[in-house]
Design a protein around this motif. Structure first.
Motif, PDB file in Angstrom:
ATOM      1  N   LEU A   5      71.891  23.188  22.512  1.00 49.76           N
ATOM      2  CA  LEU A   5      72.738  23.253  23.741  1.00 49.76           C
ATOM      3  C   LEU A   5      72.199  23.993  25.015  1.00 49.76           C
ATOM      4  O   LEU A   5      72.015  23.470  26.038  1.00 49.76           O
ATOM      5  CB  LEU A   5      74.111  23.681  23.554  1.00 49.76           C
ATOM      6  CG  LEU A   5      75.288  23.581  24.883  1.00 49.76           C
ATOM      7  CD1 LEU A   5      75.048  22.262  25.358  1.00 49.76           C
ATOM      8  CD2 LEU A   5      76.339  24.153  24.457  1.00 49.76           C
ATOM      9  N   ALA A   6      71.828  25.195  24.710  1.00 48.37           N
ATOM     10  CA  ALA A   6      71.072  26.002  25.728  1.00 48.37           C
ATOM     11  C   ALA A   6      69.749  25.482  26.166  1.00 48.37           C
ATOM     12  O   ALA A   6      69.633  25.480  27.396  1.00 48.37           O
ATOM     13  CB  ALA A   6      70.879  27.473  25.004  1.00 48.37           C
ATOM     14  N   ALA A   7      69.030  24.878  25.231  1.00 49.02           N
ATOM     15  CA  ALA A   7      67.858  24.076  25.723  1.00 49.02           C
ATOM     16  C   ALA A   7      67.845  22.965  26.684  1.00 49.02           C
ATOM     17  O   ALA A   7      67.294  23.015  27.665  1.00 49.02           O
ATOM     18  CB  ALA A   7      66.790  23.609  24.569  1.00 49.02           C
ATOM     19  N   GLY A   8      69.117  22.216  26.227  1.00 50.61           N
ATOM     20  CA  GLY A   8      69.569  21.101  27.236  1.00 50.61           C
ATOM     21  C   GLY A   8      69.920  21.647  28.614  1.00 50.61           C
ATOM     22  O   GLY A   8      69.774  21.063  29.467  1.00 50.61           O
ATOM     23  N   LEU A   9      70.641  22.782  28.705  1.00 45.54           N
ATOM     24  CA  LEU A   9      71.219  23.100  29.752  1.00 45.54           C
ATOM     25  C   LEU A   9      69.919  23.689  30.647  1.00 45.54           C
ATOM     26  O   LEU A   9      69.808  23.616  31.821  1.00 45.54           O
ATOM     27  CB  LEU A   9      72.178  24.160  29.660  1.00 45.54           C
ATOM     28  CG  LEU A   9      73.594  23.873  29.205  1.00 45.54           C
ATOM     29  CD1 LEU A   9      74.284  24.973  28.785  1.00 45.54           C
ATOM     30  CD2 LEU A   9      74.124  23.000  29.909  1.00 45.54           C
ATOM     31  N   LEU A  10      69.247  24.214  30.033  1.00 46.10           N
ATOM     32  CA  LEU A  10      67.877  24.899  30.749  1.00 46.10           C
ATOM     33  C   LEU A  10      66.876  23.567  31.259  1.00 46.10           C
ATOM     34  O   LEU A  10      66.124  23.638  32.256  1.00 46.10           O
ATOM     35  CB  LEU A  10      66.951  25.912  29.817  1.00 46.10           C
ATOM     36  CG  LEU A  10      67.321  27.117  29.773  1.00 46.10           C
ATOM     37  CD1 LEU A  10      66.565  28.073  28.780  1.00 46.10           C
ATOM     38  CD2 LEU A  10      67.582  28.077  31.162  1.00 46.10           C
ATOM     39  N   LEU A  26      61.569  25.839  31.854  1.00 44.31           N
ATOM     40  CA  LEU A  26      60.862  24.841  31.074  1.00 44.31           C
ATOM     41  C   LEU A  26      60.230  25.653  29.933  1.00 44.31           C
ATOM     42  O   LEU A  26      60.674  25.050  28.895  1.00 44.31           O
ATOM     43  CB  LEU A  26      59.565  24.070  31.939  1.00 44.31           C
ATOM     44  CG  LEU A  26      58.778  23.196  31.057  1.00 44.31           C
ATOM     45  CD1 LEU A  26      59.418  21.875  30.522  1.00 44.31           C
ATOM     46  CD2 LEU A  26      57.602  22.886  31.848  1.00 44.31           C
ATOM     47  N   PHE A  27      59.656  26.734  29.983  1.00 45.53           N
ATOM     48  CA  PHE A  27      59.396  27.209  28.729  1.00 45.53           C
ATOM     49  C   PHE A  27      60.495  27.782  28.034  1.00 45.53           C
ATOM     50  O   PHE A  27      60.491  27.787  26.890  1.00 45.53           O
ATOM     51  CB  PHE A  27      58.349  28.574  29.131  1.00 45.53           C
ATOM     52  CG  PHE A  27      57.104  28.062  29.699  1.00 45.53           C
ATOM     53  CD1 PHE A  27      56.301  27.306  28.928  1.00 45.53           C
ATOM     54  CD2 PHE A  27      56.724  28.479  30.997  1.00 45.53           C
ATOM     55  CE1 PHE A  27      55.040  26.754  29.487  1.00 45.53           C
ATOM     56  CE2 PHE A  27      55.378  28.203  31.455  1.00 45.53           C
ATOM     57  CZ  PHE A  27      54.564  27.075  30.507  1.00 45.53           C
ATOM     58  N   GLY A  28      61.693  28.149  28.584  1.00 51.95           N
ATOM     59  CA  GLY A  28      62.817  28.850  27.738  1.00 51.95           C
ATOM     60  C   GLY A  28      63.321  27.570  27.361  1.00 51.95           C
ATOM     61  O   GLY A  28      63.655  27.794  25.939  1.00 51.95           O
ATOM     62  N   SER A  29      63.544  26.484  27.848  1.00 50.86           N
ATOM     63  CA  SER A  29      64.022  25.110  27.143  1.00 50.86           C
ATOM     64  C   SER A  29      63.070  24.658  26.190  1.00 50.86           C
ATOM     65  O   SER A  29      63.704  24.556  25.040  1.00 50.86           O
ATOM     66  CB  SER A  29      64.051  24.000  28.116  1.00 50.86           C
ATOM     67  OG  SER A  29      64.583  22.877  27.935  1.00 50.86           O
ATOM     68  N   LEU A  30      61.925  24.922  26.107  1.00 54.67           N
ATOM     69  CA  LEU A  30      61.088  24.284  24.883  1.00 54.67           C
ATOM     70  C   LEU A  30      61.000  25.290  23.797  1.00 54.67           C
ATOM     71  O   LEU A  30      61.055  24.774  22.864  1.00 54.67           O
ATOM     72  CB  LEU A  30      59.471  24.175  25.356  1.00 54.67           C
ATOM     73  CG  LEU A  30      59.231  22.945  26.315  1.00 54.67           C
ATOM     74  CD1 LEU A  30      57.736  22.938  26.877  1.00 54.67           C
ATOM     75  CD2 LEU A  30      59.448  21.612  25.512  1.00 54.67           C
ATOM     76  N   GLY A  31      60.954  26.460  24.306  1.00 57.69           N
ATOM     77  CA  GLY A  31      61.320  27.602  23.196  1.00 57.69           C
ATOM     78  C   GLY A  31      62.722  27.267  22.379  1.00 57.69           C
ATOM     79  O   GLY A  31      62.672  27.446  21.253  1.00 57.69           O
TER      80      GLY A  31
END
Length: 106
Positions: A7-12, A39-44
């Motif tokens: 969910l956090a990745a999707g929000l980022l 972008l990097f946070g989302s991918l991580g």
């Protein structure tokens, strides 16, 4: 925990898509920095979620959250068209995401 990461990745993903729009083709410094940080946070976070979620489920939900969220930001913040057809399309994507989550084995 994997679902929270997802969910956090999707929000980022929504954040970086919006920031990319605001960067004006990466010509504005602050939105460009926000784009790449999100972008990097989302991918991580997606990578962390994929430790225990199946690839198809994680990737579909990640892209779906981003797609629906970016659509909503476009309509609400940027004043883009919210025609009936576009709303139906977004609802169909949301329905697919809900079905994917409900039928996921994890």
């Amino acid at each position: 925990m994997a679902w929270i990461y997802l969910l956090a990745a999707g929000l980022l993903e929504i954040v970086w898509a919006y920031a990319m729009k605001q960067s004006d083709g990466f010509t504005r410094v602050t939105p460009t920095i926000v784009t790449f940080a999100a972008l990097f946070g989302s991918l991580g976070l997606l990578a962390l979620a994929m430790r225990s979620l199946p690839l198809g489920v994680a990737y579909m939900l990640w892209t779906g959250i981003g797609a629906i969220g970016a659509f909503a930001v476009g309509v609400i913040v940027l004043g883009e068209s919210a025609s009936a057809g576009r709303l139906v399309a977004a609802a169909l994507i949301a329905g697919g995401l809900i079905m994917m989550k409900m039928t996921s084995p994890t």
